[in-house]
Write a protein that holds these residues in place. Structure first.
Motif, mmCIF file in Angstrom:
data_model
loop_
_atom_site.group_PDB
_atom_site.id
_atom_site.type_symbol
_atom_site.label_atom_id
_atom_site.label_comp_id
_atom_site.label_asym_id
_atom_site.label_seq_id
_atom_site.Cartn_x
_atom_site.Cartn_y
_atom_site.Cartn_z
ATOM 1 N N ASN A 9 30.965 34.331 32.064
ATOM 2 C CA ASN A 9 30.282 34.354 30.771
ATOM 3 C C ASN A 9 31.252 33.823 29.721
ATOM 4 N N THR A 10 31.186 32.545 29.438
ATOM 5 C CA THR A 10 32.185 31.893 28.583
ATOM 6 C C THR A 10 32.111 32.334 27.124
ATOM 7 N N ALA A 11 31.073 33.084 26.753
ATOM 8 C CA ALA A 11 30.959 33.559 25.369
ATOM 9 C C ALA A 11 31.836 34.777 25.099
ATOM 10 N N GLY A 14 37.212 37.938 26.759
ATOM 11 C CA GLY A 14 37.964 38.103 27.999
ATOM 12 C C GLY A 14 37.879 36.883 28.891
ATOM 13 N N ALA A 15 36.715 36.237 28.901
ATOM 14 C CA ALA A 15 36.554 35.021 29.699
ATOM 15 C C ALA A 15 37.427 33.896 29.152
ATOM 16 N N ARG A 16 37.454 33.765 27.858
ATOM 17 C CA ARG A 16 38.264 32.692 27.263
ATOM 18 C C ARG A 16 39.750 32.892 27.568
ATOM 19 N N ARG A 17 40.187 34.155 27.588
ATOM 20 C CA ARG A 17 41.590 34.427 27.926
ATOM 21 C C ARG A 17 41.859 34.068 29.379
ATOM 22 N N LEU A 18 40.953 34.385 30.273
ATOM 23 C CA LEU A 18 41.131 34.057 31.686
ATOM 24 C C LEU A 18 41.148 32.545 31.909
ATOM 25 N N LEU A 19 40.231 31.840 31.252
ATOM 26 C CA LEU A 19 40.126 30.398 31.451
ATOM 27 C C LEU A 19 41.287 29.638 30.823
ATOM 28 N N LEU A 76 36.211 41.882 36.640
ATOM 29 C CA LEU A 76 35.854 40.580 36.078
ATOM 30 C C LEU A 76 34.486 40.623 35.403
ATOM 31 N N VAL A 77 33.552 41.366 35.983
ATOM 32 C CA VAL A 77 32.255 41.529 35.338
ATOM 33 C C VAL A 77 32.440 42.188 33.971
ATOM 34 N N GLU A 78 33.312 43.191 33.895
ATOM 35 C CA GLU A 78 33.529 43.899 32.635
ATOM 36 C C GLU A 78 34.216 43.021 31.596
ATOM 37 N N GLN A 79 35.136 42.146 32.046
ATOM 38 C CA GLN A 79 35.879 41.298 31.121
ATOM 39 C C GLN A 79 35.148 40.000 30.786
ATOM 40 N N ALA A 80 34.493 39.418 31.797
ATOM 41 C CA ALA A 80 34.037 38.037 31.657
ATOM 42 C C ALA A 80 32.689 37.786 32.310
ATOM 43 N N GLY A 81 31.878 38.824 32.434
ATOM 44 C CA GLY A 81 30.561 38.662 33.046
ATOM 45 C C GLY A 81 29.469 39.237 32.171
ATOM 46 N N TRP A 82 28.478 39.841 32.812
ATOM 47 C CA TRP A 82 27.350 40.460 32.125
ATOM 48 C C TRP A 82 27.252 41.915 32.615
#
Length: 262
Positions: A9-11, A14-19, A76-82
């Motif tokens: 979930n790029t919005a 947490g996802a932006r930090r991982l990417l 990962l779901v908690e940081q960067a998913g739904w």
């Protein structure tokens, strides 16, 4: 062995930090396996955890994993998913994970597949007389293709060739004398990325104590291949190709070929 897919979930912050950092993503991937400790290294001849990020034309990002054990991607779901969607439907935790062994066992000599590989194509050169030999990235598509073509046989496959009438560019040599294959092969190179990131696990550490930043060149190969040695092919699919495997390189995946137009 297991093959896993997770949609990012790029919005989410947490996802932006991982990417933004292959080092941070690598740590998150390893945290998916309760039996793995931070300092563990894979056995020289055994399977390992491989991962890759795929960016689709519709701006979606998928994380693919190949691993000896089934992963738990709850963090990962908690940081960067739904996470709310995962709670609402316990049967869909936010990722898909399937046994990989049955597919690996079915691989046969002569079978043909579409493939994708993100890799770190490098070679070792001495820039000047007297200098030590250094690992250096290939920067042009011609040399990057050559890097992969050189690894076909030991990896248990060959990249298939286009029929002569479908080739638009002639083969030849570059101005440096290296072979140029034109478009002889079913092979494309795209998504060239230059990444620089900190290797430290502690972003708050004083600058003087941090290791030098890591610089990484990656490209993605898409194409078609034919299996020439199923045992070597299975090793390639579970061990990866090339360097920088900890940073999202080396994972080769196969898919059925699309139907040919009549």
């Amino acid at each position: 062995m297991f093959l896993t897919r997770f949609r990012v979930n790029t919005a989410r912050p947490g996802a932006r930090r991982l990417l933004a950092s292959p080092q941070v993503m690598h740590a998150a991937v390893l945290a998916s396996f309760p039996t793995l400790l931070p300092g563990d290294t894979p056995a020289p001849e055994g399977p390992r955890v491989l991962w890759r990020l795929d960016h689709t034309a519709s701006a979606e990002v998928f994380l693919y994993l190949v691993s000896p054990h089934r992963p738990d991607l709850t963090h990962l779901v908690e940081q960067a998913g739904w996470p709310a969607a995962a709670v609402a439907d316990p049967s869909a935790p936010g990722w898909e994970s399937r046994p990989y062994g049955p597919f690996l066992d079915r691989l046969a000599e002569g079978s043909r597949w579409a493939f994708r590989l993100t890799a770190n194509p490098v070679h070792h050169i001495r820039r000047k007389e007297g200098e030590p030999i250094k690992r250096t990235a290939h920067l042009t598509p011609v040399h990057q293709m050559g890097w992969l073509l050189d690894r076909q046989e030991p990896c248990g496959f060959r990249i298939t060739e286009k029929p002569g009438p479908r080739r638009l560019l002639p083969a030849g040599t570059t101005h440096t004398g290296h072979p140029h294959h034109g478009d002889r092969y079913h092979l494309t190179v795209h998504d060239h990325r230059n990444r620089t990131f900190d290797k430290t696990r502690n972003p708050d550490a004083p600058a003087a104590r941090r290791p030098a930043p890591v610089t990484l060149v990656t490209v993605t190969f898409d194409g078609r291949l034919e299996v020439t040695d199923p045992d070597l092919m299975r090793r390639t699919l579970t061990r990866g190709i090339g360097k920088a495997k900890a940073y999202g390189c080396g994972l080769l995946t196969l898919a059925p070929l699309p139907a040919e137009p009549r």
